[in-house]
Design a protein around this motif. Structure first.
Motif, PDB file in Angstrom:
ATOM      1  N   GLN A  65      38.785 -62.864  49.434  1.00 16.60           N
ATOM      2  CA  GLN A  65      38.687 -63.726  50.616  1.00 16.60           C
ATOM      3  C   GLN A  65      37.440 -64.597  50.442  1.00 16.60           C
ATOM      4  N   PRO A  66      37.567 -65.799  49.918  1.00 19.94           N
ATOM      5  CA  PRO A  66      36.389 -66.649  49.720  1.00 19.94           C
ATOM      6  C   PRO A  66      35.648 -66.900  51.031  1.00 19.94           C
ATOM      7  N   GLY A  67      34.324 -66.901  50.953  1.00 15.44           N
ATOM      8  CA  GLY A  67      33.502 -67.203  52.120  1.00 15.44           C
ATOM      9  C   GLY A  67      33.173 -66.021  53.000  1.00 15.44           C
ATOM     10  N   PHE A  68      33.600 -64.831  52.633  1.00 19.48           N
ATOM     11  CA  PHE A  68      33.289 -63.638  53.417  1.00 19.48           C
ATOM     12  C   PHE A  68      32.134 -62.877  52.778  1.00 19.48           C
ATOM     13  N   TYR A  69      31.217 -62.410  53.622  1.00 25.15           N
ATOM     14  CA  TYR A  69      30.052 -61.665  53.154  1.00 25.15           C
ATOM     15  C   TYR A  69      29.848 -60.434  54.022  1.00 25.15           C
TER      16      TYR A  69
ATOM     17  N   SER B  83      28.573 -43.705  49.643  1.00 21.68           N
ATOM     18  CA  SER B  83      29.157 -43.507  50.973  1.00 21.68           C
ATOM     19  C   SER B  83      30.506 -44.214  51.028  1.00 21.68           C
ATOM     20  N   GLU B  84      31.318 -43.805  51.986  1.00 19.47           N
ATOM     21  CA  GLU B  84      32.672 -44.339  52.109  1.00 19.47           C
ATOM     22  C   GLU B  84      32.895 -44.871  53.520  1.00 19.47           C
ATOM     23  N   GLY B  85      33.998 -45.578  53.682  1.00 18.39           N
ATOM     24  CA  GLY B  85      34.435 -45.935  55.021  1.00 18.39           C
ATOM     25  C   GLY B  85      34.228 -47.381  55.406  1.00 18.39           C
ATOM     26  N   LEU B  86      34.075 -47.589  56.702  1.00 19.84           N
ATOM     27  CA  LEU B  86      34.116 -48.922  57.293  1.00 19.84           C
ATOM     28  C   LEU B  86      32.952 -49.808  56.871  1.00 19.84           C
ATOM     29  N   LEU B  87      33.309 -50.963  56.329  1.00 20.35           N
ATOM     30  CA  LEU B  87      32.368 -52.037  56.034  1.00 20.35           C
ATOM     31  C   LEU B  87      32.933 -53.291  56.680  1.00 20.35           C
ATOM     32  N   LEU B  88      32.084 -54.029  57.388  1.00 22.58           N
ATOM     33  CA  LEU B  88      32.509 -55.275  58.005  1.00 22.58           C
ATOM     34  C   LEU B  88      32.050 -56.445  57.149  1.00 22.58           C
ATOM     35  N   LEU B  89      32.940 -57.418  56.957  1.00 23.36           N
ATOM     36  CA  LEU B  89      32.608 -58.659  56.267  1.00 23.36           C
ATOM     37  C   LEU B  89      33.025 -59.802  57.178  1.00 23.36           C
ATOM     38  N   THR B  90      32.282 -60.897  57.152  1.00 24.19           N
ATOM     39  CA  THR B  90      32.610 -62.029  58.010  1.00 24.19           C
ATOM     40  C   THR B  90      32.399 -63.345  57.279  1.00 24.19           C
ATOM     41  N   ASN B  91      33.042 -64.377  57.794  1.00 22.49           N
ATOM     42  CA  ASN B  91      32.880 -65.729  57.255  1.00 22.49           C
ATOM     43  C   ASN B  91      31.945 -66.550  58.139  1.00 22.49           C
ATOM     44  N   ASP B  92      31.240 -65.888  59.062  1.00 24.71           N
ATOM     45  CA  ASP B  92      30.392 -66.577  60.031  1.00 24.71           C
ATOM     46  C   ASP B  92      28.973 -66.002  59.975  1.00 24.71           C
ATOM     47  N   GLY B  93      28.003 -66.847  59.607  1.00 28.72           N
ATOM     48  CA  GLY B  93      26.619 -66.399  59.465  1.00 28.72           C
ATOM     49  C   GLY B  93      26.019 -65.853  60.748  1.00 28.72           C
ATOM     50  N   LYS B  94      26.346 -66.472  61.870  1.00 28.36           N
ATOM     51  CA  LYS B  94      25.805 -66.012  63.156  1.00 28.36           C
ATOM     52  C   LYS B  94      26.344 -64.619  63.501  1.00 28.36           C
ATOM     53  N   LEU B  95      27.641 -64.410  63.304  1.00 29.38           N
ATOM     54  CA  LEU B  95      28.233 -63.094  63.577  1.00 29.38           C
ATOM     55  C   LEU B  95      27.676 -62.056  62.601  1.00 29.38           C
ATOM     56  N   GLN B  96      27.506 -62.447  61.347  1.00 28.59           N
ATOM     57  CA  GLN B  96      26.929 -61.537  60.346  1.00 28.59           C
ATOM     58  C   GLN B  96      25.544 -61.069  60.805  1.00 28.59           C
ATOM     59  N   GLN B  97      24.719 -61.999  61.269  1.00 22.94           N
ATOM     60  CA  GLN B  97      23.372 -61.675  61.736  1.00 22.94           C
ATOM     61  C   GLN B  97      23.421 -60.767  62.966  1.00 22.94           C
ATOM     62  N   GLN B  98      24.322 -61.051  63.896  1.00 28.28           N
ATOM     63  CA  GLN B  98      24.430 -60.238  65.108  1.00 28.28           C
ATOM     64  C   GLN B  98      24.845 -58.801  64.784  1.00 28.28           C
ATOM     65  N   ILE B  99      25.755 -58.633  63.833  1.00 30.17           N
ATOM     66  CA  ILE B  99      26.215 -57.287  63.474  1.00 30.17           C
ATOM     67  C   ILE B  99      25.123 -56.528  62.725  1.00 30.17           C
ATOM     68  N   ALA B 100      24.472 -57.204  61.766  1.00 27.10           N
ATOM     69  CA  ALA B 100      23.518 -56.531  60.879  1.00 27.10           C
ATOM     70  C   ALA B 100      22.123 -56.376  61.477  1.00 27.10           C
ATOM     71  N   ASN B 101      21.767 -57.188  62.450  1.00 23.10           N
ATOM     72  CA  ASN B 101      20.415 -57.191  62.996  1.00 23.10           C
ATOM     73  C   ASN B 101      20.133 -55.899  63.770  1.00 23.10           C
TER      74      ASN B 101
ATOM     75  N   MET C 230      35.640 -70.831  63.089  1.00 26.81           N
ATOM     76  CA  MET C 230      36.096 -69.688  63.866  1.00 26.81           C
ATOM     77  C   MET C 230      35.617 -68.408  63.171  1.00 26.81           C
ATOM     78  N   PRO C 231      34.872 -67.555  63.881  1.00 23.78           N
ATOM     79  CA  PRO C 231      34.375 -66.332  63.254  1.00 23.78           C
ATOM     80  C   PRO C 231      35.484 -65.305  63.028  1.00 23.78           C
ATOM     81  N   ASN C 232      35.758 -65.042  61.775  1.00 22.32           N
ATOM     82  CA  ASN C 232      36.731 -64.019  61.411  1.00 22.32           C
ATOM     83  C   ASN C 232      35.994 -62.822  60.844  1.00 22.32           C
ATOM     84  N   LEU C 233      36.630 -61.669  60.963  1.00 19.00           N
ATOM     85  CA  LEU C 233      36.029 -60.431  60.506  1.00 19.00           C
ATOM     86  C   LEU C 233      37.038 -59.691  59.634  1.00 19.00           C
ATOM     87  N   LEU C 234      36.553 -59.145  58.551  1.00 17.97           N
ATOM     88  CA  LEU C 234      37.383 -58.352  57.669  1.00 17.97           C
ATOM     89  C   LEU C 234      36.898 -56.915  57.747  1.00 17.97           C
TER      90      LEU C 234
END
Length: 187
Positions: A36-40, A49-67, A1-5
């Motif tokens: 949170q183990p497994g989050f990147y 810089s400051e502020g919002l950074l997204l981390l996820t435990n799902d490689g596909k979601l990570q790629q979709q956000i960062a691409n 399950m893709p979770n986001l931090l």
């Protein structure tokens, strides 16, 4: 399950969990705030810089956000040196010529200093005879240090840079150094 931090990254914190061996215990990393183990990290935010950074435990979601091809809009509050002009805002909105090419058109507007803003440590340098202004800037690309280079190119050097939104995810009232877990997320 893709979770986001969602994480409110403080100034001077590296966007990685480990540092180079020569800097061991000299600089803060994500490991100082997140257990949170497994989050990147899905994307980056410069150390100064400051502020919002997204981390996820799902490689596909990570790629979709960062691409860059998904063109997730990123919104920043930018404190700049000087009295921002309408012409500078117009240039930012149309795209700015940088050494590595023309930036895509952006959403740009002059805003008041946010009332909810936390103190930065160390404080931003101030000069008595030079005012500062705030700009809200939304971009859909991520060239290296792009926002800082854009504001400098239109004559207003960045003093402070705070990311407040990536795509549909907002910093909201997340305190400095705090994180919030969102379950079952997608673009």
């Amino acid at each position: 399950m893709p979770n986001l931090l969602l994480f409110n990254k403080p100034f001077n914190v590296l966007c990685q969990f480990t540092d180079e061996p020569e800097f061991k215990d000299q600089r803060q990393t994500l490991a100082d705030y997140i257990n949170q183990p497994g989050f990147y990290a899905a994307g980056r935010l410069d150390r100064d810089s400051e502020g919002l950074l997204l981390l996820t435990n799902d490689g596909k979601l990570q790629q979709q956000i960062a691409n860059p091809k998904t063109k997730q809009p990123k919104t920043y509050l930018v404190q700049v040196e000087g009295e921002v002009t309408k012409e500078a805002i117009k240039q930012l909105a149309q795209g700015v010529q940088l050494k590595d090419g023309l930036t895509r058109p952006a959403k740009a507007r002059k805003v008041s200093e946010p009332k909810w803003l936390w103190e930065r440590n160390p404080p931003v340098r101030e000069r008595k005879n030079i005012p500062t202004n705030w700009i809200e800037l939304t971009i859909t690309e991520g060239k290296n240090r792009q926002v800082r280079r854009m504001t400098a190119a239109v004559g207003f050097p960045t003093l402070r840079l705070i990311r407040i939104q990536i795509g549909k995810w907002k910093l909201g009232n997340l305190g400095l150094g705090e994180s919030s877990l969102l379950e079952n997320q997608s673009i």
